[in-house]
Design a protein around this motif. Structure first.
Motif, PDB file in Angstrom:
ATOM      1  N   LEU A 100       5.629   0.835  -1.037  1.00 25.90           N
ATOM      2  CA  LEU A 100       4.968  -0.251  -0.314  1.00 25.90           C
ATOM      3  C   LEU A 100       4.325  -1.219  -1.300  1.00 25.90           C
ATOM      4  N   GLN A 101       3.652  -0.687  -2.311  1.00 23.94           N
ATOM      5  CA  GLN A 101       3.024  -1.546  -3.313  1.00 23.94           C
ATOM      6  C   GLN A 101       4.067  -2.340  -4.084  1.00 23.94           C
ATOM      7  N   LEU A 102       5.165  -1.698  -4.460  1.00 24.30           N
ATOM      8  CA  LEU A 102       6.237  -2.411  -5.165  1.00 24.30           C
ATOM      9  C   LEU A 102       6.856  -3.492  -4.279  1.00 24.30           C
ATOM     10  N   GLU A 103       6.958  -3.202  -2.997  1.00 22.27           N
ATOM     11  CA  GLU A 103       7.494  -4.192  -2.067  1.00 22.27           C
ATOM     12  C   GLU A 103       6.519  -5.367  -1.917  1.00 22.27           C
ATOM     13  N   GLN A 104       5.239  -5.073  -1.790  1.00 19.95           N
ATOM     14  CA  GLN A 104       4.238  -6.132  -1.661  1.00 19.95           C
ATOM     15  C   GLN A 104       4.170  -7.005  -2.913  1.00 19.95           C
ATOM     16  N   LEU A 105       4.433  -6.414  -4.064  1.00 20.92           N
ATOM     17  CA  LEU A 105       4.442  -7.167  -5.323  1.00 20.92           C
ATOM     18  C   LEU A 105       5.758  -7.923  -5.534  1.00 20.92           C
ATOM     19  N   GLY A 106       6.738  -7.646  -4.692  1.00 20.37           N
ATOM     20  CA  GLY A 106       8.002  -8.371  -4.763  1.00 20.37           C
ATOM     21  C   GLY A 106       9.047  -7.748  -5.671  1.00 20.37           C
ATOM     22  N   TYR A 107       8.865  -6.491  -6.093  1.00 15.86           N
ATOM     23  CA  TYR A 107       9.825  -5.848  -6.990  1.00 15.86           C
ATOM     24  C   TYR A 107      10.943  -5.117  -6.266  1.00 15.86           C
ATOM     25  N   VAL A 108      10.712  -4.748  -5.023  1.00 17.10           N
ATOM     26  CA  VAL A 108      11.764  -4.139  -4.209  1.00 17.10           C
ATOM     27  C   VAL A 108      11.765  -4.805  -2.841  1.00 17.10           C
ATOM     28  N   ARG A 109      12.879  -4.667  -2.174  1.00 15.40           N
ATOM     29  CA  ARG A 109      12.962  -5.093  -0.780  1.00 15.40           C
ATOM     30  C   ARG A 109      13.421  -3.876   0.018  1.00 15.40           C
ATOM     31  N   SER A 110      13.138  -3.880   1.288  1.00  9.60           N
ATOM     32  CA  SER A 110      13.492  -2.708   2.086  1.00  9.60           C
ATOM     33  C   SER A 110      14.231  -3.109   3.353  1.00  9.60           C
ATOM     34  N   LEU A 111      14.975  -2.142   3.831  1.00  8.28           N
ATOM     35  CA  LEU A 111      15.650  -2.247   5.114  1.00  8.28           C
ATOM     36  C   LEU A 111      15.332  -0.979   5.888  1.00  8.28           C
TER      37      LEU A 111
ATOM     38  N   ILE B 284      -0.353   5.735 -12.699  1.00  9.34           N
ATOM     39  CA  ILE B 284       0.238   5.094 -11.532  1.00  9.34           C
ATOM     40  C   ILE B 284       1.245   4.028 -11.959  1.00  9.34           C
ATOM     41  N   PHE B 285       0.866   3.205 -12.938  1.00  7.13           N
ATOM     42  CA  PHE B 285       1.781   2.179 -13.441  1.00  7.13           C
ATOM     43  C   PHE B 285       3.056   2.818 -13.976  1.00  7.13           C
ATOM     44  N   ASP B 286       2.920   3.885 -14.747  1.00  4.61           N
ATOM     45  CA  ASP B 286       4.075   4.583 -15.303  1.00  4.61           C
ATOM     46  C   ASP B 286       4.982   5.108 -14.191  1.00  4.61           C
ATOM     47  N   ARG B 287       4.409   5.716 -13.170  1.00  2.00           N
ATOM     48  CA  ARG B 287       5.197   6.246 -12.054  1.00  2.00           C
ATOM     49  C   ARG B 287       5.914   5.129 -11.300  1.00  2.00           C
ATOM     50  N   MET B 288       5.229   4.005 -11.109  1.00  2.47           N
ATOM     51  CA  MET B 288       5.851   2.888 -10.400  1.00  2.47           C
ATOM     52  C   MET B 288       7.012   2.310 -11.214  1.00  2.47           C
ATOM     53  N   MET B 289       6.863   2.251 -12.518  1.00  5.89           N
ATOM     54  CA  MET B 289       7.964   1.788 -13.366  1.00  5.89           C
ATOM     55  C   MET B 289       9.129   2.782 -13.322  1.00  5.89           C
TER      56      MET B 289
ATOM     57  N   MET C 197       6.223  14.498  -5.972  1.00  4.94           N
ATOM     58  CA  MET C 197       5.034  13.928  -5.345  1.00  4.94           C
ATOM     59  C   MET C 197       5.140  14.075  -3.835  1.00  4.94           C
ATOM     60  N   SER C 198       4.049  13.825  -3.147  1.00  2.00           N
ATOM     61  CA  SER C 198       4.078  13.906  -1.692  1.00  2.00           C
ATOM     62  C   SER C 198       4.852  12.720  -1.123  1.00  2.00           C
ATOM     63  N   ARG C 199       5.339  12.887   0.076  1.00  2.42           N
ATOM     64  CA  ARG C 199       6.051  11.803   0.759  1.00  2.42           C
ATOM     65  C   ARG C 199       5.129  10.591   0.907  1.00  2.42           C
ATOM     66  N   ARG C 200       3.887  10.824   1.232  1.00  7.71           N
ATOM     67  CA  ARG C 200       2.922   9.735   1.426  1.00  7.71           C
ATOM     68  C   ARG C 200       2.710   8.958   0.125  1.00  7.71           C
ATOM     69  N   THR C 201       2.618   9.655  -0.992  1.00  9.35           N
ATOM     70  CA  THR C 201       2.452   8.978  -2.287  1.00  9.35           C
ATOM     71  C   THR C 201       3.675   8.127  -2.594  1.00  9.35           C
ATOM     72  N   ALA C 202       4.865   8.671  -2.357  1.00 10.76           N
ATOM     73  CA  ALA C 202       6.096   7.911  -2.585  1.00 10.76           C
ATOM     74  C   ALA C 202       6.128   6.672  -1.693  1.00 10.76           C
ATOM     75  N   GLN C 203       5.734   6.814  -0.445  1.00  8.96           N
ATOM     76  CA  GLN C 203       5.697   5.668   0.468  1.00  8.96           C
ATOM     77  C   GLN C 203       4.707   4.618  -0.028  1.00  8.96           C
ATOM     78  N   ARG C 204       3.566   5.067  -0.511  1.00  5.02           N
ATOM     79  CA  ARG C 204       2.538   4.149  -1.010  1.00  5.02           C
ATOM     80  C   ARG C 204       3.041   3.381  -2.230  1.00  5.02           C
ATOM     81  N   TYR C 205       3.688   4.068  -3.154  1.00  4.05           N
ATOM     82  CA  TYR C 205       4.239   3.400  -4.335  1.00  4.05           C
ATOM     83  C   TYR C 205       5.267   2.348  -3.938  1.00  4.05           C
TER      84      TYR C 205
END
Length: 81
Positions: free
Chosen positions: A46-57, A8-13, A36-44
């Motif tokens: 979301l986690q990156l956004e919650q950790l502050g590594y990405v922002r979304s619009l 999971i860490f590798d995929r998120m990186m 990967m599934s759309r849901r898995t991509a969304q989850r990754y």
């Protein structure tokens, strides 16, 4: 750390690297890149956004968010984003 967490860490990186290379992504970009599934991509993302590594619009049509590197990620990559 177990093998699943490492995967999971590798995929998120890798997802962060894709955002960095493209300046902006939507979840469909990750689905295509990783198979990967759309849901898995969304989850990754979301986690990156919650950790502050990405922002979304929100998208212009309301279907998929657009993701960009945050300042935190730009610092992680040495400011080159």
């Amino acid at each position: 750390m177990n093998k699943e967490n490492i995967h999971i860490f590798d995929r998120m990186m890798q997802a962060l690297m894709i955002v960095r290379s493209n300046k902006m992504v939507i979840t469909s970009d990750l689905v295509g890149a990783f198979g990967m599934s759309r849901r898995t991509a969304q989850r990754y993302m979301l986690q990156l956004e919650q950790l502050g590594y990405v922002r979304s619009l929100p998208s212009e049509f309301g279907y998929e968010k657009r993701y960009f590197l945050s300042e935190k990620s730009k610092q992680l990559f040495g400011g080159a984003a």
